[in-house]
Design a protein around this motif. Sequence first.
Motif, PDB file in Angstrom:
ATOM      1  N   ALA A 154     -37.357   1.433 -14.351  1.00  0.00           N
ATOM      2  CA  ALA A 154     -38.338   1.935 -15.325  1.00  0.00           C
ATOM      3  C   ALA A 154     -37.635   2.437 -16.582  1.00  0.00           C
ATOM      4  CB  ALA A 154     -39.171   3.052 -14.698  1.00  0.00           C
ATOM      5  N   ALA A 155     -36.512   3.151 -16.406  1.00  0.00           N
ATOM      6  CA  ALA A 155     -35.747   3.630 -17.570  1.00  0.00           C
ATOM      7  C   ALA A 155     -35.218   2.458 -18.386  1.00  0.00           C
ATOM      8  CB  ALA A 155     -34.595   4.520 -17.093  1.00  0.00           C
ATOM      9  N   SER A 156     -34.742   1.428 -17.689  1.00  0.00           N
ATOM     10  CA  SER A 156     -34.210   0.246 -18.377  1.00  0.00           C
ATOM     11  C   SER A 156     -35.309  -0.476 -19.139  1.00  0.00           C
ATOM     12  CB  SER A 156     -33.572  -0.703 -17.356  1.00  0.00           C
ATOM     13  OG  SER A 156     -32.503  -0.073 -16.678  1.00  0.00           O
ATOM     14  N   LEU A 157     -36.492  -0.567 -18.557  1.00  0.00           N
ATOM     15  CA  LEU A 157     -37.616  -1.238 -19.225  1.00  0.00           C
ATOM     16  C   LEU A 157     -38.027  -0.487 -20.489  1.00  0.00           C
ATOM     17  CD1 LEU A 157     -39.784  -2.156 -16.108  1.00  0.00           C
ATOM     18  CD2 LEU A 157     -38.765  -3.787 -17.708  1.00  0.00           C
ATOM     19  N   LEU A 158     -38.148   0.830 -20.386  1.00  0.00           N
ATOM     20  CA  LEU A 158     -38.599   1.601 -21.543  1.00  0.00           C
ATOM     21  C   LEU A 158     -37.580   1.539 -22.674  1.00  0.00           C
ATOM     22  CD1 LEU A 158     -40.491   4.922 -21.612  1.00  0.00           C
ATOM     23  CD2 LEU A 158     -38.472   4.671 -23.049  1.00  0.00           C
ATOM     24  N   LEU A 159     -36.325   1.820 -22.371  1.00  0.00           N
ATOM     25  CA  LEU A 159     -35.315   1.832 -23.430  1.00  0.00           C
ATOM     26  C   LEU A 159     -34.995   0.421 -23.922  1.00  0.00           C
ATOM     27  CD1 LEU A 159     -32.951   4.641 -22.125  1.00  0.00           C
ATOM     28  CD2 LEU A 159     -34.658   4.770 -23.936  1.00  0.00           C
ATOM     29  N   GLY A 160     -35.077  -0.564 -23.025  1.00  0.00           N
ATOM     30  CA  GLY A 160     -34.883  -1.949 -23.455  1.00  0.00           C
ATOM     31  C   GLY A 160     -35.930  -2.376 -24.457  1.00  0.00           C
ATOM     32  N   ALA A 161     -37.165  -1.958 -24.230  1.00  0.00           N
ATOM     33  CA  ALA A 161     -38.235  -2.284 -25.181  1.00  0.00           C
ATOM     34  C   ALA A 161     -38.005  -1.596 -26.518  1.00  0.00           C
ATOM     35  CB  ALA A 161     -39.592  -1.881 -24.599  1.00  0.00           C
ATOM     36  N   CYS A 162     -37.520  -0.361 -26.476  1.00  0.00           N
ATOM     37  CA  CYS A 162     -37.240   0.363 -27.724  1.00  0.00           C
ATOM     38  C   CYS A 162     -36.122  -0.317 -28.508  1.00  0.00           C
ATOM     39  CB  CYS A 162     -36.868   1.809 -27.412  1.00  0.00           C
ATOM     40  SG  CYS A 162     -38.240   2.794 -26.752  1.00  0.00           S
ATOM     41  N   ALA A 163     -35.089  -0.773 -27.795  1.00  0.00           N
ATOM     42  CA  ALA A 163     -34.002  -1.486 -28.468  1.00  0.00           C
ATOM     43  C   ALA A 163     -34.483  -2.819 -29.021  1.00  0.00           C
ATOM     44  CB  ALA A 163     -32.848  -1.699 -27.493  1.00  0.00           C
ATOM     45  N   GLN A 164     -35.315  -3.511 -28.259  1.00  0.00           N
ATOM     46  CA  GLN A 164     -35.825  -4.810 -28.678  1.00  0.00           C
ATOM     47  C   GLN A 164     -36.680  -4.690 -29.935  1.00  0.00           C
ATOM     48  OE1 GLN A 164     -35.019  -7.680 -27.685  1.00  0.00           O
ATOM     49  NE2 GLN A 164     -36.605  -9.077 -28.411  1.00  0.00           N
ATOM     50  N   ARG A 165     -37.382  -3.585 -30.075  1.00  0.00           N
ATOM     51  CA  ARG A 165     -38.206  -3.365 -31.276  1.00  0.00           C
ATOM     52  C   ARG A 165     -37.361  -3.420 -32.538  1.00  0.00           C
ATOM     53  NH1 ARG A 165     -39.190   1.067 -34.448  1.00  0.00           N
ATOM     54  NH2 ARG A 165     -41.210   1.097 -35.560  1.00  0.00           N
ATOM     55  N   SER A 166     -36.139  -2.888 -32.467  1.00  0.00           N
ATOM     56  CA  SER A 166     -35.281  -2.884 -33.649  1.00  0.00           C
ATOM     57  C   SER A 166     -34.641  -4.242 -33.892  1.00  0.00           C
ATOM     58  CB  SER A 166     -34.185  -1.820 -33.496  1.00  0.00           C
ATOM     59  OG  SER A 166     -33.277  -2.180 -32.469  1.00  0.00           O
ATOM     60  N   PHE A 167     -34.572  -5.055 -32.860  1.00  0.00           N
ATOM     61  CA  PHE A 167     -33.901  -6.350 -32.956  1.00  0.00           C
ATOM     62  C   PHE A 167     -34.866  -7.473 -33.334  1.00  0.00           C
ATOM     63  CE2 PHE A 167     -32.802 -10.338 -30.736  1.00  0.00           C
ATOM     64  CZ  PHE A 167     -31.599 -10.633 -31.342  1.00  0.00           C
ATOM     65  N   ALA A 168     -36.086  -7.409 -32.821  1.00  0.00           N
ATOM     66  CA  ALA A 168     -37.000  -8.548 -32.919  1.00  0.00           C
ATOM     67  C   ALA A 168     -37.795  -8.587 -34.218  1.00  0.00           C
ATOM     68  CB  ALA A 168     -37.963  -8.549 -31.728  1.00  0.00           C
ATOM     69  N   TYR A 169     -37.847  -7.471 -34.932  1.00  0.00           N
ATOM     70  CA  TYR A 169     -38.685  -7.414 -36.129  1.00  0.00           C
ATOM     71  C   TYR A 169     -37.846  -7.172 -37.376  1.00  0.00           C
ATOM     72  CZ  TYR A 169     -42.549  -6.973 -32.839  1.00  0.00           C
ATOM     73  OH  TYR A 169     -43.447  -7.190 -31.830  1.00  0.00           O
ATOM     74  N   ASP A 170     -38.339  -7.663 -38.484  1.00  0.00           N
ATOM     75  CA  ASP A 170     -37.687  -7.477 -39.780  1.00  0.00           C
ATOM     76  C   ASP A 170     -38.361  -6.298 -40.468  1.00  0.00           C
ATOM     77  OD1 ASP A 170     -36.557  -7.560 -42.244  1.00  0.00           O
ATOM     78  OD2 ASP A 170     -37.182  -9.587 -42.750  1.00  0.00           O
ATOM     79  N   THR A 171     -37.667  -5.179 -40.526  1.00  0.00           N
ATOM     80  CA  THR A 171     -38.269  -3.960 -41.051  1.00  0.00           C
ATOM     81  C   THR A 171     -38.814  -4.142 -42.464  1.00  0.00           C
ATOM     82  OG1 THR A 171     -36.748  -2.640 -39.712  1.00  0.00           O
ATOM     83  CG2 THR A 171     -37.843  -1.521 -41.535  1.00  0.00           C
ATOM     84  N   ASP A 172     -38.106  -4.890 -43.298  1.00  0.00           N
ATOM     85  CA  ASP A 172     -38.512  -5.050 -44.694  1.00  0.00           C
ATOM     86  C   ASP A 172     -39.175  -6.403 -44.970  1.00  0.00           C
ATOM     87  OD1 ASP A 172     -37.387  -2.545 -45.392  1.00  0.00           O
ATOM     88  OD2 ASP A 172     -35.403  -3.466 -45.415  1.00  0.00           O
ATOM     89  N   GLY A 173     -39.408  -7.186 -43.935  1.00  0.00           N
ATOM     90  CA  GLY A 173     -39.949  -8.527 -44.120  1.00  0.00           C
ATOM     91  C   GLY A 173     -41.435  -8.622 -43.824  1.00  0.00           C
ATOM     92  N   PRO A 174     -41.938  -9.839 -43.673  1.00  0.00           N
ATOM     93  CA  PRO A 174     -43.371 -10.046 -43.456  1.00  0.00           C
ATOM     94  C   PRO A 174     -43.836  -9.675 -42.054  1.00  0.00           C
ATOM     95  CG  PRO A 174     -42.203 -12.128 -43.362  1.00  0.00           C
ATOM     96  CD  PRO A 174     -41.201 -11.104 -43.791  1.00  0.00           C
TER      97      PRO A 174
END
Length: 201
Positions: A154-174
């Motif tokens: 459960a800890a791995s799932l929660l923190l993995g999702a948080c890390a993935q949020r920073s990797f999968a999206y372009d903060t300044d993009g569309p």
Amino acid sequence: MQKPARERILTAAHELMRTIGLARTTTKEIAKAAGCSEAALYKHFASKEELFVSVLQERLPQLSPLLHRLVADPGSRSVEENLVEIARAAALFYEQSFPIAASLYAETQLRNRHQEALREMGTGPHMPITGLDGYLRAEQQAGRIAAHADTFAAASLLLGACAQRSFAYDTDGPHPPPPVDTFATGLVRTLLAGIATESAA
């Protein structure tokens, strides 16, 4: 009034690591940006790895102190409230640390040397998972997390999702990431649907 040397070095390191990445940042460049010599830098920090850890601990959203506090006192609020706070801090931490550390993964030898240095300092990227697992186990013992739940997963799932949020999206993009509060709440409620007891909400 000029800031103390340690503060100037830490600020310079943070800015360089953020803009050009950890792999390309050298202690010589950090010292130059801080207006001091490399010898002065090494009076405060033993290595670039120690500087990196100090940047994470002193310049980025704090995750470890929050986890330590919740392990010590897990029952003061609902599990959902606690986990939303953790998820929010983690999402912001990974959002700000990802641009710093990402360049390491392009150079295997540098990454291995860096990871070995972190191990010698008793730290590393696994520490938040270990801390969150400790919090969830405390909640499990208190009867607010189901006895059958795998707290490490459960800890791995929660923190993995948080890390993935920073990797999968372009903060300044569309396609920017979802707002951090919306993301944290939705993530936690989905996770708790699988591991929480009825009293946890």
